[in-house]
Enzyme design. Structure first.
Site, short mmCIF file in Angstrom:
data_model
loop_
_atom_site.label_atom_id
_atom_site.label_comp_id
_atom_site.label_asym_id
_atom_site.label_seq_id
_atom_site.Cartn_x
_atom_site.Cartn_y
_atom_site.Cartn_z
N ALA A 289 -70.74 32.96 3.41
CA ALA A 289 -70.59 33.72 2.44
C ALA A 289 -70.76 33.08 0.82
O ALA A 289 -71.49 33.71 0.12
CB ALA A 289 -69.31 34.57 2.35
N GLU B 141 -66.44 23.23 -2.80
CA GLU B 141 -66.51 23.11 -1.49
C GLU B 141 -65.80 21.90 -0.93
O GLU B 141 -65.97 20.66 -1.44
CB GLU B 141 -68.05 22.87 -1.07
CG GLU B 141 -68.29 22.44 0.61
CD GLU B 141 -67.37 23.39 1.53
OE1 GLU B 141 -66.89 22.86 2.63
OE2 GLU B 141 -67.75 24.53 1.49
N HIS C 243 -64.79 33.25 16.36
CA HIS C 243 -65.11 34.39 15.55
C HIS C 243 -63.89 35.20 14.88
O HIS C 243 -63.53 36.47 14.62
CB HIS C 243 -65.44 35.86 16.38
CG HIS C 243 -66.73 35.52 17.02
ND1 HIS C 243 -67.39 36.17 17.90
CD2 HIS C 243 -67.84 34.44 16.82
CE1 HIS C 243 -68.48 35.65 18.26
NE2 HIS C 243 -68.77 34.67 17.69
#
Length: 531
Positions: free
Chosen positions: A14, A34, A470
């Site tokens: 994203a 990051e 997930h």
């Protein structure tokens, strides 16, 4: 003026997509922070390299869940990408959006403007699909989507067996429907993996209005009153502060985003109080609503040793041919992802003809990525329930940002999850017994053909089921006051703060979650730029 309009926390699927889209406006100044490093590594580029990278602590934050009664007290590995591109740099490359109804569910749950017809243009905008033109597919987007480039006769026989059992063909799971059997599509650019880093972030990094800082671990959001002002982060052992003139946007994923919110005083008041954190906004749902697909792997041993990659990987001549196929045409076993063929099916519990089971087939067998392939000629069919009802949580375990949060998955807590998964095992066994496939294998290794009763099969599922990585849902989007973010992805109770990642999903999509995470960022960029 701080020098930045937006601070994006996380350069994963994203964050990388959002940063690239926002900086298309030359006047928009963006800082990306990051916690991981560069993706310049061969195993992050080779399609099958996820077997080497997903459990490599250089590229992945190796979270573990608490012991879980639903899986016999086992702890589940929950690796999350810690590298530019995030989990899109280490995942199994499968590109599947999910059922149309998944997004209708979101809208019905209060995510206004996120129904299927609303999100389809954003899916189309982000992709270039190499297959036939379709009203459902994109042809001009940054992310390259390829059809399967490997043929295996055992997989072909499995497809025929699935047809014999009554499942229809489906040439495109990202088209009119996911129902049926076919080949999976992959994020491939030529012969290499395509990720949010290669498709979006790296092409944008030459822009003067984009700054990317690596190995920069965000420790909290700073506020002036109730307005987010910036973030604090650690880099090279030093504490730093960065400020944003417009917004702070959290793209840390379903584990780190709720952790950062809670550390910043946004979360359940009682939890924050336990760790001495001043409550800025009592938001009981931050970190709740955690969802995941849990898969059951079945393995049979093939009679023909030439059909399993377990055998080819130990044969130097076969390895040489694999390498040649990949170098010359970008095809063959080295070009595949986490599943070659499979599809979506309906158990007896499915409602309205909507599949409740997702199947993945690979002509190999292994305990988990990173482990050696089994010494026998293994063949694997994995499956999961599309719409799990069990819910877990992410909660900080300390006020120290370096401490991992407590992850509770609560797998199989809901009866329906157990029922559908049990039916899935029966269905996969039925496919194995069809004429097209029955004579190809000699024994069932997992769960073992001696298991016949429902109780025995459920016990085997609890003992063997694993995550599909997930994790979603921990910062639920909705229109009610208790939702963490509103349909514009703004964090409720404060100003100047958004969440853009898989944590905003009110309900998990039916299949792999990477494609819808790209879409979330595409749609978010349109929302932000229109404000």
């Amino acid at each position: 003026m701080s020098g930045y309009d937006y601070i994006i926390v996380g350069a994963g699927t994203a964050g990388a997509t959002l940063a690239a889209r926002l900086t298309e406006d030359a006047a928009c100044r963006v800082l990306v922070l990051e916690s991981g490093g560069s993706d310049r590594n061969f195993w992050l580029k080779l399609p099958v390299g996820y077997y080497k990278s997903i459990y490599n602590s250089t590229f992945s934050h190796l979270y573990r869940s608490e012991p879980d009664d639903g899986i016999n007290g086992r702890q589940m590995d929950c690796p999350r990408g810690r590298v530019i591109g995030g989990s899109s740099s280490i995942n199994g490359l499968i590109y599947i959006r999910g059922q149309h109804e998944d997004f209708e569910d979101w809208e019905a749950m209060g995510a206004r403007g996120w129904g299927y017809e609303d999100v389809l243009p954003h899916f189309r905008k982000l992709e270039t699909y190499s297959g036939p033109p379709s009203q459902y597919r994109g042809a001009h987007g940054p992310l390259q989507i390829s059809d399967l480039r490997n043929k295996n006769s055992a997989c072909d026989a499995w497809i025929r067996a699935a047809h014999e059992m009554g499942l229809p063909s489906n040439p495109d799971f990202n088209g009119a429907s996911t129902h049926g059997i076919g080949s999976y599509q992959l994020t491939l650019r030529g012969r290499w993996r395509d990720s949010a880093a290669t498709a979006f972030l790296k092409p944008a990094m030459g822009r003067p209005n984009l700054t990317v800082k690596l190995h920069a671990a965000v420790t909290g959001v700073t506020f002036t009153g109730q307005r987010a002002q910036g973030v604090t982060y650690r880099q090279d052992g030093q504490e730093h502060t960065a400020c944003a003139d417009c917004e702070v946007i959290l793209c840390g994923g379903s584990v780190q985003t709720p952790q950062i919110l809670q550390l910043s005083g946004i979360g359940p008041a009682d939890l924050l109080g336990q760790h001495g954190i001043t409550v800025r906004h009592d938001a009981p749902e931050v970190g709740e609503n955690l969802q995941d697909h849990i898969q059951m792997r079945t393995i049979v041993e093939l009679k023909d040793r030439g059909l399993s990659l377990n055998d080819h990987m130990r044969n130097p001549f076969s390895l040489a041919k694999m390498g040649l196929d990949w170098l010359v045409s970008g095809s063959g076993p080295l070009s595949v992802g986490a599943g070659q063929v499979g599809g979506a099916a309906c158990t007896k519990y499915a409602e309205g003809g909507r599949p409740d089971l997702q199947l993945f087939v690979m002509p190999l067998s292994v305990d988990k990525p990173g482990k050696p392939l089994h010494p026998y000629s293994g063949f694997t069919t994995s499956f999961w329930q599309c719409h799990p009802e069990s819910r877990g949580s992410i909660r900080i375990s300390s006020a120290d940002p370096a401490r991992d949060p407590t992850i509770r998955m609560n797998y199989f807590e809901a009866q329906r999850d157990r029922d559908v998964t049990l039916e899935g095992l029966k269905m996969v066994r039925d496919i194995y017994q069809q004429p097209a496939f029955r004579n190809m294998w000699s024994r069932e290794v997992i769960p073992g053909d001696a298991l016949g009763s429902d109780d025995a099969m459920m016990n085997a599922i609890r003992a063997n089921a694993t995550t599909v990585y997930h994790l979603v849902g921990t910062c639920r989007m909705g229109s009610d006051d208790t939702a963490v973010v509103d349909p514009d992805l703004r964090v409720q109770g404060v100003e100047g703060l958004r969440v853009v990642d898989a944590s905003i999903m009110p309900k998990i999509t039916s299949a792999n979650t990477n494609a819808p995470t790209y879409m979330i960022a595409e749609k978010a960029s349109a929302i932000i730029r229109s404000n």
